[in-house]
Design an enzyme around this catalytic site. Structure first.
Site, PDB file in Angstrom:
ATOM      1  N   PHE B 244     120.276   8.077  57.819  1.00 28.85           N
ATOM      2  CA  PHE B 244     120.847   9.448  57.781  1.00 28.85           C
ATOM      3  C   PHE B 244     121.882  10.434  55.910  1.00 28.85           C
ATOM      4  CE2 PHE B 244     118.723   9.240  61.483  1.00 28.85           C
ATOM      5  CZ  PHE B 244     117.449   9.266  61.779  1.00 28.85           C
ATOM      6  N   ILE B 470     115.553   2.059  56.105  1.00 27.66           N
ATOM      7  CA  ILE B 470     116.235   2.402  57.231  1.00 27.66           C
ATOM      8  C   ILE B 470     115.259   3.617  58.041  1.00 27.66           C
ATOM      9  CG2 ILE B 470     118.205   2.763  56.051  1.00 27.66           C
ATOM     10  CD1 ILE B 470     118.030   5.855  54.711  1.00 27.66           C
ATOM     11  N   GLU B 694     113.880  13.299  52.854  1.00 33.15           N
ATOM     12  CA  GLU B 694     114.286  14.654  52.613  1.00 33.15           C
ATOM     13  C   GLU B 694     113.834  15.860  52.993  1.00 33.15           C
ATOM     14  OE1 GLU B 694     118.710  12.333  52.043  1.00 33.15           O
ATOM     15  OE2 GLU B 694     118.028  14.037  50.734  1.00 33.15           O
TER      16      GLU B 694
END
Lengths: 211, 734
Positions: B244, B470, B694
């Site tokens: 993040f 990720i 995002e």
């Protein structure tokens, strides 16, 4: 892709350790000869049955069950997210119940039967819950996933066993697998990626398949 | 491959693998505990010792002295590393504060020592024996108090202050005006995997198994910090347990593992403890935002101004909370201003949608307030003020901008028309119920990205790139891209990521990873296709790669045959040029939220959530949806619970664990709906995709705030919206 499973405990080290441990002064083969007495005195033999296989370990008495399994038995599927019982990433099933393995010492589990994520299924032989997590994309980074899946399996067993939760309306009736029951019971397993909505879908499917 | 003209028809458009909802190819590993994260490597050859990090006990000042004697004499201890023993260290390009403090201390819990011992328990116990004598200095820890000392600050390369037209005059004249101040708190990434590294030296070379989003940046910063050549550093990070933004850059675990391994003369593994992460690493900085919007009575915005104050350590960057306000709505007169105060809190840095996430939390409440003052539906107000061009440079169009369609589609699906505009009118038993809306906006950033592709004699395709996954689903979309390009099924593709020995990629950040890295794979595959047809002696012009075959000039040959004499290996990178200047490239969405607020206790529960997104081609709808619901979940946290509590005297974040810093849990999140509009954006890349990772967090917090207002009539402008901020003003519970 290299798997931790390839790095199984070295049998030779293990046998050498076991034969010497009667005197409680065993030194691991890697220890330095000049290690102080105190270094040796805090070690103790611990036997754990992890996923059906017995592990005879020589542990610092302060070793958590999580670290025993990860760092000494080299089963790294269970994760250390907080080491404080706040995140659930270390969830294992011990004696049929899920626990935060970071909050309990390994020596408290002499002889216990422990199931970790590696014991539920393997990449080519998935447990239904593992398969459902893949189908419903019930994970993202994957770090909380072993804990979510171990919890998920245990939660469905808890509901089946009639163990009520905070949201169970009727404590005398049989518990049901509802979304709110799943959400309540799974709330000790944090997923910062936010896969919750999908995890509920995965667990609901597995519960349905069982019924 | 240079990408400087809009993409034409290309092999990706076949959409036989790309665009299909696909299970993650790394799923069987992640769900069985067999995906190796940084701290999981147990190569028997490593036999690592354990490092334990000690953090500074003051926020600012100096270490007078350190007594290491007890720690060094403690059982099992092999070495103790401090700034004194480590010698001269550099500072990474992407680090604000040094990763190993001493004698100067830059922030609380800055690492000051690493104890290396045979066992983890021994290292932890010995670290507690270190006695540090500090000379604490007075620091500045309160953003509100430091606000007036804040200085103008640039946002990356952009100017911190922007102005078009005459904002002040237009605002003064506007018949409808809103001026309010909003605050967002410091927030923590709180990814589930703590920062962790294993370091192993071989001569003057170091290998680091770590958890990092940007491999090449981080190789550079390891080299710079340790004062060694970049080619002597290898980073391996195939699985990352959440980042993040918190793992964009190297942190103390990497450097201390390397220093510890050197001091101990053997491999060392280091993980930051959870309570250390919050103050030792980075966080999203708090903001104070002032927004002024002036509109005509018909709802047309004539003046829009957004100012933001944030703080950081000296040399740090501001939180770019005003960024979206330059682009989201039309308006002839506009201004933004960014001010940065020096604070001695831990380093502020990028967290999921830096800038837009806190910026939209404020702007999209302000829009709700404008709508209310106008007596206009807030969806309608946003549609009315849409712009198809960069409002600061009207000759610069958006490549694609489907905000209106997102709002319309979302409104229909969410039954927005049932919303009662007057707040506090709807009850469902004990709950006061309200609905809120907000726009989502996040720019489409583009990064050079490379890949190497191997075609094996058995017809299998292997992709190697230092790109990272990720949790975004990178393994799968890269596999899908290679499968589509080479005309093979997905199970014939192997994807290898996160190793600095592979070609340099875009890395993961700023929602640029999916589009940039798959475009890099596209470029390498185009090169491989050329090599294949050449090898097979086929005409290139009409070659079709499908079903494991190459078809051209009326002939059909097995793809594997091209590599029958040996593996074919090619490498290429995508480089984006020019189109980003000519076109504004952004992603859009609309968030719709329904909340219930307990009439007696003011407890807030999110009941329904919907996001409609327009973000170019969606490469894998399954993992893209997960990205959006995950971001919506993080947005619930930002709106309702997340706040690093600042000790303004001692200068640190007090609630530095997962019990004190609350993030959403299962019970906080309802079923979430996500809709992707059918969009392709050939101006963005050959994949015709944009970022989406995002977008989902952008605006969702404001949609929740607006829903709480609609439910209760209480406007909270200071996040998070906790029940104590509602309780005294709640309407009668009757």
């Amino acid at each position: 892709m290299k798997h931790p499973g390839e790095f199984a405990l070295n049998r030779r080290d293990l046998v050498a350790g076991a034969s010497a441990c009667t005197a409680l002064t065993v030194m691991p083969l890697t220890a330095r000869a000049e290690a102080p007495i105190a270094d040796r005195a805090v070690k103790t033999p611990v036997s754990l049955t992890i996923n059906g296989r017995r592990h005879d370990l020589e542990l610092d008495t302060r070793t958590s069950l999580l670290d025993a399994v990860r760092e000494h038995a080299h089963l790294t599927g269970s994760k250390k997210g907080c080491d404080h019982g706040q995140c659930g990433a270390c969830t294992m099933i011990v004696g049929g119940r899920r626990i935060n393995s970071c909050l309990t010492l390994a020596i408290m589990h002499q002889g216990d039967e422990i199931t970790t994520i590696e014991g539920l299924g393997k990449p080519d032989a998935l447990h239904p819950m593992q398969a459902a997590f893949i189908k419903h994309d019930g994970y993202q980074c994957g770090f909380c996933t072993p804990g979510q899946i171990c919890s998920g399996v245990a939660v469905l067993d808890e509901i089946k066993a009639g163990i009520p939760s905070h949201v169970t309306a009727d404590l005398t009736a049989a518990s049901e697998v509802t979304a709110s029951e799943i959400r309540e019971r799974m709330s000790g397993n944090i997923c910062r990626c936010g896969a919750y909505s999908n995890i509920v879908d995965a667990m609901t499917e597995v519960a349905g398949r069982r019924a | 491959m240079k990408f400087d003209t809009p993409a034409a028809q290309n092999p990706i458009d076949r959409l036989t693998v790309i665009g299909k909802a696909t299970d993650r190819i790394d799923g069987p590993y992640k769900t069985t505990g067999t995906a190796p994260y940084a701290y999981d490597w147990h190569d028997p050859a490593l036999k690592p010792a354990y490092g334990f990090v000690l953090g500074a006990g003051i926020a600012k000042g100096r270490i007078r002295s350190m007594d290491l004697s007890a720690a060094k004499a403690a059982p099992g201890v092999i070495a103790v590393v401090t700034a004194e023993s480590a010698g001269q260290l550099g500072k990474g390009q992407y680090n604000t504060a040094p990763l190993l403090g001493g004698p100067e201390i830059a922030h609380y819990h800055q690492a000051v020592a690493l104890v290396v011992a045979e066992g983890f328990e021994q290292a932890r116990a010995a670290a507690a024996l270190i006695k540090v004598d500090y000379d604490a200095a007075k620091g500045t820890f309160d953003l509100a108090a430091a606000k007036d000392s804040a200085k103008p600050a640039k946002i990356m390369k952009d100017p911190g202050d922007t102005a078009v037209g005459d904002f002040e005059a237009a605002y003064a004249k506007a018949p409808v005006r809103v001026e309010e101040t909003y605050t967002t708190p410091d927030e923590a990434h709180a990814m589930m995997e703590p920062h962790a590294s294993i370091a192993s030296w071989e001569g003057d070379k170091v290998t680091l198994w770590t958890s990092n989003q940007m491999i090449d940046w981080s190789v550079g910063d390891v080299a710079k910090t340790l004062g060694m050549p970049k080619d002597k550093v290898r980073l391996i990070s195939p699985f990352i347990g959440g980042g993040f933004g918190g793992k964009l850059f190297i942190r103390s675990d990497v450097i201390l593992a390397a220093l510890g391994a050197k001091a101990a003369g053997r491999p060392v593994k280091v993980a930051l403890t959870r309570p250390l992460m919050f103050n030792n690493t980075v966080h999203r900085p708090a903001t104070i935002q002032r927004i002024r919007i002036g509109a005509n009575k018909d709802g047309t915005i004539t003046a829009i101004g957004h100012e933001s104050w944030s703080g950081n350590l000296p040399g740090g960057r501001p939180e770019a909370a005003v960024s979206q306000t330059r682009l989201l709505y039309a308006g002839a007169n506009r201004m933004t201003a960014t001010r940065l105060a020096t604070l001695d809190l831990p380093e502020g840095n990028a967290m999921r949608a830096p800038g837009e996430a806190p910026g939209l939390m404020a702007l999209e409440i302000a829009m709700d307030e404008v709508a209310e003052r106008l007596g206009m539906d807030p969806v309608q107000l946003r549609m009315l003020n849409d712009t198809q061009v960069d409002p600061e440079k009207p000759d610069r169009p958006f490549s694609k901008r489907e905000l209106i369609a997102c709002l319309r589609e979302g409104g229909e699906r969410f039954s927005w028309s049932k919303r009662v505009a007057t707040p506090g009118q709807v009850r469902d038993g004990r709950w006061r119920v309200g609905m809120g809306v907000a726009a989502a906006f996040r720019n489409n950033q583009l990064m050079t990205s490379g890949a190497r592709i191997r075609l094996g004699p058995d017809g299998t395709v292997t992709v190697e790139t230092d790109m990272t996954d990720i949790g975004t689903g990178t393994y799968t979309i890269i596999g899908q891209t290679a499968a589509e390009m080479m005309g093979v099924p997905l199970d014939k593709v192997t994807v290898r990521l996160g190793d600095s020995s592979f070609p340099v990629s875009s890395g993961s950040g700023g929602q640029w990873g999916a589009n940039s890295s798959t475009s890099g794979v596209y470029a390498a595959c185009m090169k491989l296709r050329e090599a294949v047809v050449q090898k097979l002696g086929l005409p290139a012009a009409d070659a079709v790669f499908a079903d494991g075959e190459v078809r051209s000039g009326g002939k059909s040959v097995k793809l594997a045959q091209a590599a029958s004499a040996g593996e074919i290996v090619v490498e290429d990178a995508i480089e984006f040029e020019g189109l980003a200047k000519k076109y504004q490239q952004s992603t859009f969405g609309a968030h719709f939220v329904e909340v219930g607020v307990d009439a007696a206790t003011a407890e807030i529960r999110v009941r329904r959530m919907l996001a409609v997104c327009a973000a170019g081609r969606i490469l894998n709808p399954k993992s893209a949806r997960s990205q959006v619901i995950g971001a919506m979940t993080m947005g619930v946290g930002a709106a309702l619970m997340e706040e690093l509590a600042v000790d303004k005297t001692r200068g640190f974040f007090v609630n530095h664990d997962l019990a004190g810093y609350e993030v959403p849990v299962h019970a906080d999140i309802p079923h979430q709906e996500v809709v992707f509009l059918d969009e392709v954006d050939p101006i963005s890349s050959p994949m015709k995709a944009k970022g989406v990772g995002e977008l989902g967090i952008c605006g969702v917090g404001a949609a929740i705030a607006n829903a709480v207002y609609n439910a209760t009539g209480i406007r909270v402008r200071d996040y998070p919206i906790t029940l104590d901020k509602l309780l005294e003003r709640m309407p009668d519970a009757a």
